[in-house]
Design a protein around this motif. Structure first.
Motif, PDB file in Angstrom:
ATOM      1  N   LEU A 129      -6.990   4.772   5.352  1.00  0.00           N
ATOM      2  CA  LEU A 129      -7.013   4.036   4.085  1.00  0.00           C
ATOM      3  C   LEU A 129      -7.860   2.773   4.230  1.00  0.00           C
ATOM      4  O   LEU A 129      -7.782   2.060   5.223  1.00  0.00           O
ATOM      5  CB  LEU A 129      -5.591   3.662   3.663  1.00  0.00           C
ATOM      6  N   ASN A 130      -8.655   2.492   3.202  1.00  0.00           N
ATOM      7  CA  ASN A 130      -9.482   1.285   3.165  1.00  0.00           C
ATOM      8  C   ASN A 130      -8.716   0.220   2.386  1.00  0.00           C
ATOM      9  O   ASN A 130      -8.732   0.196   1.157  1.00  0.00           O
ATOM     10  CB  ASN A 130     -10.826   1.597   2.504  1.00  0.00           C
ATOM     11  N   LEU A 160       1.374  -0.640   3.031  1.00  0.00           N
ATOM     12  CA  LEU A 160      -0.078  -0.835   3.083  1.00  0.00           C
ATOM     13  C   LEU A 160      -0.463  -1.839   4.161  1.00  0.00           C
ATOM     14  O   LEU A 160      -1.315  -1.571   5.012  1.00  0.00           O
ATOM     15  CB  LEU A 160      -0.598  -1.323   1.724  1.00  0.00           C
ATOM     16  N   ASN A 164      -7.686  11.884   1.790  1.00  0.00           N
ATOM     17  CA  ASN A 164      -7.739  10.426   1.900  1.00  0.00           C
ATOM     18  C   ASN A 164      -8.247   9.788   0.619  1.00  0.00           C
ATOM     19  O   ASN A 164      -7.714   8.765   0.172  1.00  0.00           O
ATOM     20  CB  ASN A 164      -8.641  10.016   3.078  1.00  0.00           C
ATOM     21  N   ILE A 182      -8.778  -0.897  -1.659  1.00  0.00           N
ATOM     22  CA  ILE A 182      -7.568  -0.760  -2.473  1.00  0.00           C
ATOM     23  C   ILE A 182      -7.236  -2.081  -3.157  1.00  0.00           C
ATOM     24  O   ILE A 182      -6.983  -2.128  -4.373  1.00  0.00           O
ATOM     25  CB  ILE A 182      -6.379  -0.283  -1.610  1.00  0.00           C
ATOM     26  N   ASN A 226      -5.577  10.155  -2.194  1.00  0.00           N
ATOM     27  CA  ASN A 226      -4.462   9.252  -1.884  1.00  0.00           C
ATOM     28  C   ASN A 226      -4.826   7.811  -2.218  1.00  0.00           C
ATOM     29  O   ASN A 226      -4.023   7.065  -2.785  1.00  0.00           O
ATOM     30  CB  ASN A 226      -4.101   9.366  -0.400  1.00  0.00           C
ATOM     31  N   GLN A 227      -6.034   7.416  -1.859  1.00  0.00           N
ATOM     32  CA  GLN A 227      -6.462   6.047  -2.097  1.00  0.00           C
ATOM     33  C   GLN A 227      -6.544   5.748  -3.596  1.00  0.00           C
ATOM     34  O   GLN A 227      -6.131   4.673  -4.050  1.00  0.00           O
ATOM     35  CB  GLN A 227      -7.820   5.808  -1.427  1.00  0.00           C
TER      36      GLN A 227
END
Length: 428
Positions: free
Chosen positions: A107-108, A419, A13, A112, A16-17
């Motif tokens: 995902l945050n 997203l 994670n 991002i 990826n972020q």
């Protein structure tokens, strides 16, 4: 390599972020972004066990993958299958993003977006300083009021892109900063307010430097959308309308001040834009069209008129993705439009572009794709106004350009579609 390894869910994670932030921040720098996309794809391929596939994602995956599906399904229409395969490969990322981002619940998005806006602004400032150092003659001309419109286009070229594309990305960057500014105002965090005002003004100043007409329209509409939908959550409808009107007057005032400093802007948005509109489809009758109407509205409308006629000639299935522009150029030659044939202009309208390539199904498919943010806007719990603003920017930009034939347009839409859409699968 660090990225190309099997990792734990937590590290997966995080990596990826980081990659998503870097991809989003470098979309206008194609060579760098391409490398990042390859790393991102390989990393997710190796760590495929962390991808959570579920049938509930299927509808969004199909919609986001429409350009890929159309290119693949109509590949047989291309005169050259290899060229058709290249067009399929060009939009392959619209399958990869949904598989790897839409399905990732960890995902945050706030983080991002926050890092994206900061990194992108730093890159724009760095390359502006570089531009000033390398092209002092252009800066001197600009300061002296000579060729005022040139600097924005030359700055875009120095980044390896063209002004309308660059300003589409900067318009969204500006609205992201405006969104964070509005949030800090609503939460009454004074330090954050000052910080976000500075970031917003820096981003907005780049809009004025590059100076394209559509970008200003996008900024005004996007900021009004953010203002309205964020303030109406807290304040009355009447107060929200009042705040929106005051903000709009402020934006117009800032633009008016810049117009006073840059007088050519007024000519560009009036006389230059609408001159020679009686010559639609007859550009060769204009003396020196390369100088007089190369970027004028009459040229765009002439291209759209010809494109519409090519669409009608190739219904219901179109020409195939690789042959669309070729067929349009043949039409220019066949109808003796020598100026358009000589410069082989792109269509500058995504709906007509897909109409030529895929016929009726292309028009239907691209409309579904472009209007997707409106559908998804009603189904997400946070960032609704930001996603709707993104959709408005991308839709309007594609009415006067064709960004789904460009690397930056494909990645831009695919990345932010997935997203924002991923939010609808999370609980807040």
């Amino acid at each position: 390599m660090f990225f190309i390894m099997i990792v734990s869910q937590e590290r997966y994670n995080l990596i990826n972020q980081i990659l998503i932030v870097l991809i989003a921040s470098t979309i206008v720098f194609r060579p760098v972004c391409t490398i990042l996309l390859i790393i991102f794809s390989l990393f997710n391929l190796i760590n495929y066990k962390h991808i959570n596939l579920d049938k509930r994602y299927l509808k969004d995956m199909l919609i986001i993958g429409i350009p890929f599906l159309l290119s693949l399904l109509f590949i047989f229409l291309n005169d050259n299958i290899l060229q058709g395969l290249k067009t399929v490969e060009k939009v392959l990322i619209l399958i990869i993003f949904p598989l790897t981002i839409l399905t990732n619940r960890n995902l945050n998005i706030k983080s991002i977006l926050n890092y994206y806006r900061k990194i992108f602004i730093v890159l724009l400032i760095f390359f502006l300083i570089r531009f000033i150092v390398i092209y002092p003659d252009k800066i001197e001309k600009y300061i002296n009021g000579i060729d005022l419109i040139e600097i924005g286009y030359q700055y875009a070229i120095s980044l390896g892109t063209h002004a309308p594309a660059l300003n589409m990305h900067i318009a969204f960057l500006t609205i992201v900063n405006f969104y964070f500014l509005v949030q800090s105002i609503l939460k009454k965090k004074m330090n954050n307010i000052i910080y976000n005002i500075i970031l917003f003004l820096i981003a907005f100043s780049f809009i004025l430097i590059v100076n394209t007409r559509i970008a200003l329209i996008n900024i005004f509409l996007g900021c009004l959308i953010v203002l309205f939908f964020e303030f109406v959550k807290i304040y009355s409808f009447k107060k929200t309308i009042l705040i929106s009107i005051i903000s709009l007057i402020t934006f117009v005032g800032i633009t008016a001040i810049y117009t006073k400093i840059n007088p050519y802007m007024l000519d560009k948005y009036s006389t230059v834009t609408f001159d020679h509109m009686d010559k639609i489809g007859k550009l060769d009758e204009i003396e020196n069209p390369e100088i007089v109407v190369f970027n004028a509205l009459v040229t765009r409308v002439s291209i759209w008129k010809a494109s519409y006629e090519v669409v009608l000639e190739n219904l219901p299935f179109g020409t195939g993705a690789a042959d669309g522009k070729k067929e349009l150029n043949k039409y220019f030659e066949r109808t003796n439009q020598q100026f358009l044939a000589k410069y082989e202009f792109p269509i500058h309208n995504q709906i007509l572009d897909y109409g030529i390539k895929f016929g009726f199904f292309g028009i239907l498919g691209v409309l579904v794709y472009l209007l997707y943010p409106i559908y998804k806007f009603l189904r997400i719990s946070i960032y609704q106004s930001l996603f709707l603003s993104f959709g408005v920017i991308f839709f309007i930009s594609n009415l006067t350009d064709d960004f789904l034939i460009r690397f930056d347009g494909i990645v831009f839409s695919g990345l932010f579609y997935t997203l924002f859409s991923s939010i609808s699968y999370k609980k807040y």
